[in-house]
Enzyme design. Structure first.
Site, PDB file in Angstrom:
ATOM      1  N   HIS A   1       0.884  -1.186   0.000  1.00  0.00           N
ATOM      2  CA  HIS A   1       0.000   0.000   0.000  1.00  0.00           C
ATOM      3  C   HIS A   1       0.913   1.225   0.000  1.00  0.00           C
ATOM      4  CE1 HIS A   1      -3.535   2.332   0.556  1.00  0.00           C
ATOM      5  NE2 HIS A   1      -3.910   1.979   1.770  1.00  0.00           N
TER       6      HIS A   1
ATOM      7  N   HIS B   1      -1.887  -2.164 -10.105  1.00  0.00           N
ATOM      8  CA  HIS B   1      -2.899  -1.540  -9.249  1.00  0.00           C
ATOM      9  C   HIS B   1      -4.104  -2.450  -9.106  1.00  0.00           C
ATOM     10  CE1 HIS B   1      -5.544   1.432  -7.469  1.00  0.00           C
ATOM     11  NE2 HIS B   1      -4.425   2.017  -7.102  1.00  0.00           N
TER      12      HIS B   1
ATOM     13  N   ASP C   1       2.923   5.861  -6.820  1.00  0.00           N
ATOM     14  CA  ASP C   1       4.070   5.783  -5.912  1.00  0.00           C
ATOM     15  C   ASP C   1       5.407   5.744  -6.632  1.00  0.00           C
ATOM     16  OD1 ASP C   1       2.863   5.812  -3.382  1.00  0.00           O
ATOM     17  OD2 ASP C   1       2.121   3.793  -3.720  1.00  0.00           O
TER      18      ASP C   1
HETATM   19  N1  COA Z   1       5.575  -6.332 -10.491  1.00  0.00           N
HETATM   20  C1  COA Z   1       5.569  -7.494 -11.153  1.00  0.00           C
HETATM   21  N2  COA Z   1       4.473  -8.261 -11.277  1.00  0.00           N
HETATM   22  C2  COA Z   1       3.352  -7.816 -10.703  1.00  0.00           C
HETATM   23  C3  COA Z   1       3.306  -6.598 -10.003  1.00  0.00           C
HETATM   24  C4  COA Z   1       4.465  -5.855  -9.913  1.00  0.00           C
HETATM   25  N3  COA Z   1       4.485  -4.693  -9.252  1.00  0.00           N
HETATM   26  N4  COA Z   1       2.048  -6.415  -9.532  1.00  0.00           N
HETATM   27  C5  COA Z   1       1.348  -7.459  -9.918  1.00  0.00           C
HETATM   28  N5  COA Z   1       2.130  -8.314 -10.624  1.00  0.00           N
HETATM   29  C6  COA Z   1       1.713  -9.603 -11.188  1.00  0.00           C
HETATM   30  C7  COA Z   1       1.568 -10.604 -10.051  1.00  0.00           C
HETATM   31  O1  COA Z   1       2.770 -11.292  -9.793  1.00  0.00           O
HETATM   32  C8  COA Z   1       0.464 -11.486 -10.562  1.00  0.00           C
HETATM   33  O2  COA Z   1       1.024 -12.366 -11.490  1.00  0.00           O
HETATM   34  P1  COA Z   1       0.490 -13.889 -11.594  1.00  0.00           P
HETATM   35  O3  COA Z   1      -0.956 -13.748 -11.997  1.00  0.00           O
HETATM   36  O4  COA Z   1       1.384 -14.477 -12.612  1.00  0.00           O
HETATM   37  O5  COA Z   1       0.656 -14.472 -10.239  1.00  0.00           O
HETATM   38  C9  COA Z   1      -0.444 -10.526 -11.314  1.00  0.00           C
HETATM   39  O6  COA Z   1       0.397  -9.451 -11.728  1.00  0.00           O
HETATM   40  C10 COA Z   1      -1.599 -10.009 -10.467  1.00  0.00           C
HETATM   41  O7  COA Z   1      -1.031  -9.436  -9.278  1.00  0.00           O
HETATM   42  P2  COA Z   1      -1.746  -9.348  -7.864  1.00  0.00           P
HETATM   43  O8  COA Z   1      -0.729  -9.057  -6.816  1.00  0.00           O
HETATM   44  O9  COA Z   1      -2.622 -10.552  -7.670  1.00  0.00           O
HETATM   45  O10 COA Z   1      -2.661  -8.087  -8.107  1.00  0.00           O
HETATM   46  P3  COA Z   1      -3.492  -7.356  -6.999  1.00  0.00           P
HETATM   47  O11 COA Z   1      -4.569  -6.630  -7.717  1.00  0.00           O
HETATM   48  O12 COA Z   1      -3.891  -8.280  -5.927  1.00  0.00           O
HETATM   49  O13 COA Z   1      -2.451  -6.355  -6.355  1.00  0.00           O
HETATM   50  C11 COA Z   1      -1.002  -4.525  -6.103  1.00  0.00           C
HETATM   51  C12 COA Z   1      -2.323  -5.031  -6.678  1.00  0.00           C
HETATM   52  C13 COA Z   1      -0.929  -3.032  -6.274  1.00  0.00           C
HETATM   53  C14 COA Z   1      -0.957  -4.855  -4.591  1.00  0.00           C
HETATM   54  C15 COA Z   1       0.161  -5.226  -6.830  1.00  0.00           C
HETATM   55  O14 COA Z   1       0.154  -4.852  -8.194  1.00  0.00           O
HETATM   56  C16 COA Z   1       1.497  -4.933  -6.200  1.00  0.00           C
HETATM   57  O15 COA Z   1       1.901  -5.621  -5.259  1.00  0.00           O
HETATM   58  N6  COA Z   1       2.223  -3.866  -6.690  1.00  0.00           N
HETATM   59  C17 COA Z   1       3.466  -3.492  -6.104  1.00  0.00           C
HETATM   60  C18 COA Z   1       3.219  -2.672  -4.846  1.00  0.00           C
HETATM   61  C19 COA Z   1       2.690  -1.299  -5.151  1.00  0.00           C
HETATM   62  O16 COA Z   1       3.193  -0.606  -6.013  1.00  0.00           O
HETATM   63  N7  COA Z   1       1.688  -0.879  -4.367  1.00  0.00           N
HETATM   64  C20 COA Z   1       1.127   0.443  -4.455  1.00  0.00           C
HETATM   65  C21 COA Z   1      -0.250   0.407  -5.007  1.00  0.00           C
HETATM   66  S1  COA Z   1      -0.848   2.048  -5.296  1.00  0.00           S
END
Ligand code: COA
Length: 374
Positions: free
Chosen positions: A221, A260, A311
């Site tokens: 987050h 996201h 971010d």
């Molecule tokens: N880098 C690389 N791969 C990513 C990624 C990232 N930042 N974010 C998601 N993915 C991939 C995941 O590994 C997953 O792959 P898979 O289906 O092969 O397992 C797929 O994309 C879906 O990701 P998931 O984590 O299930 O999506 P989510 O909707 O639950 O999570 C976030 C959203 C934002 C938590 C996630 O994208 C993330 O962890 N981002 C990095 C942290 C971040 O920047 N947070 C700030 C948000 S404003």
């Protein structure tokens, strides 16, 4: 073998309540606060105007705005008891823990009381957040008891002048102000939902916001801006960054600041803060960090078709403002406090305790065994 995720895991896509505060990624609307597009607010509003609009329901006229700014300015000083608590928190503490303790302590000293006082408490918390973090930082890292009275009209100016001990430029203040606007509100994200859940029990505003700070702390987050910075600053050229991202993706590592939970094609806040990061990089004498960031963004687009969220370039923008990385997420708190408080008010105005159901996946029946026989 990885366990199959529960259907609806993370409550993704489920409507958990009504709001008139923001739209996030709605087709044809994008990100809006009370109907105002984020692009318009980032260009024309000050953070204090946005906070007023979220908390009081409408944009202030000039007179209301002057009164509100003056009020926030007077609320920046901290009680001595709170300063003493901050002085006792070690330099090694996580700054988000400092924010959490600061907000909680303020609730002990100045409890909200009846909900009819909610606006006063929200204004006080909003005005104090920058003072809390900078007071602790200067005391624990530089042994300075910083004077919390500043002449700056904006919270952004107040924060930068306290932190850097010099007069921030107009551009620096405006960049920070814009970042606070971008962070102010964002639907039922994890920390806001925490605040609303807490509010739904009719708890006090300090408890709601303290819980929200704890939720924002995580790297998935609010902590993503710091995690992004830690990665970006490792590379000294575009080539190096490109190669490193390929390797990380190969190892299935997440790249912080990308992806996201709601947006599917872009985060509308990204281009706004990215243009600030670019502008600041050109006005200083080192554009490397910006170039490295741009390369990572390009590589993620080419390799994974993934876009930077707010971010990612927030990290380089804050770095160019001279802000230490560990204070990035507290700045998110300062901005989001306005949205949290507005959500708490909204929850209270039409409340039902938040209590979702669960899907039980445990054993059907367990036989009791006396302790000596286990
Ligand atoms: N880098 C690389 N791969 C990513 C990624 C990232 N930042 N974010 C998601 N993915 C991939 C995941 O590994 C997953 O792959 P898979 O289906 O092969 O397992 C797929 O994309 C879906 O990701 P998931 O984590 O299930 O999506 P989510 O909707 O639950 O999570 C976030 C959203 C934002 C938590 C996630 O994208 C993330 O962890 N981002 C990095 C942290 C971040 O920047 N947070 C700030 C948000 S404003």
């Amino acid at each position: 073998m990885a366990e199959k995720k529960l259907e609806g895991a993370g409550l993704r896509g489920q409507v958990a309540g009504k709001t008139s505060l923001s739209t996030v990624g709605k087709e044809g609307k994008g990100l809006t606060y009370r109907g105002y597009e984020i692009e318009v607010l980032a260009e024309k509003a000050s953070f204090e105007e946005v906070a007023y609009m979220l908390l009081y329901g409408n944009l202030p006229n000039q007179k209301e705005f002057n009164t509100y700014s003056e009020k926030l300015k007077k609320l920046r000083a901290l009680p001595n008891e709170l300063k003493e608590v901050l002085e006792n928190i070690p330099a090694s503490a996580h700054p988000m823990d400092v924010m959490r303790t600061g907000c909680s302590m303020l609730g002990n000293l100045e409890p909200e009381g009846e909900f009819k006082n909610q606006n006063s408490s929200a204004d006080r918390i909003l005005a104090s957040m920058a003072s809390i973090i900078v007071y602790w930082y200067k005391f624990s890292h530089e042994d300075i008891k910083v004077d919390l009275e500043t002449e700056y009209e904006t919270i952004g100016g107040h924060f930068l002048s306290l932190l850097t001990d010099k007069e921030p430029s107009e551009d620096d203040i405006r960049c920070l102000d814009t970042s606070l606007i971008l962070y102010a509100e964002h639907g039922f994200n994890a920390s806001t939902f925490t605040a609303r859940t807490c509010a739904s029990t009719l708890s006090d505003i300090h408890s709601c916001i303290t819980g929200a700070i704890g939720t924002l702390r995580g790297p998935l987050h609010g902590g993503a801006n710091e995690a992004a910075m830690e990665m970006i600053e490792k590379y000294s050229s575009r080539e190096e960054a490109h190669q490193a991202v390929l390797e990380m993706l190969d190892k299935k590592e997440k790249i912080m600041g990308f992806g996201h939970a709601v947006y599917s094609t872009e985060d509308p806040r990204n281009k706004i803060i990215k243009s600030w990061a670019e502008k600041l990089s050109k006005s200083g004498n080192d554009e490397t960090l910006y170039q490295v960031s741009e390369e990572i963004e390009k590589t993620m687009d080419e390799e994974k078709n993934m876009f930077a969220n707010t971010d990612f370039f927030m990290a380089s923008a804050y770095h160019y403002l001279g802000i230490p990385t560990k204070l990035f997420t507290p700045l998110f708190v300062i901005g989001r406090t306005s949205g949290w408080a507005a959500n708490i008010f909204e929850q209270r105005a039409d409340n039902r305790i938040i209590r979702p159901s669960e899907e039980y996946i445990g054993p059907d029946h367990s036989d009791w065994v006396d302790i000596e026989n286990r």
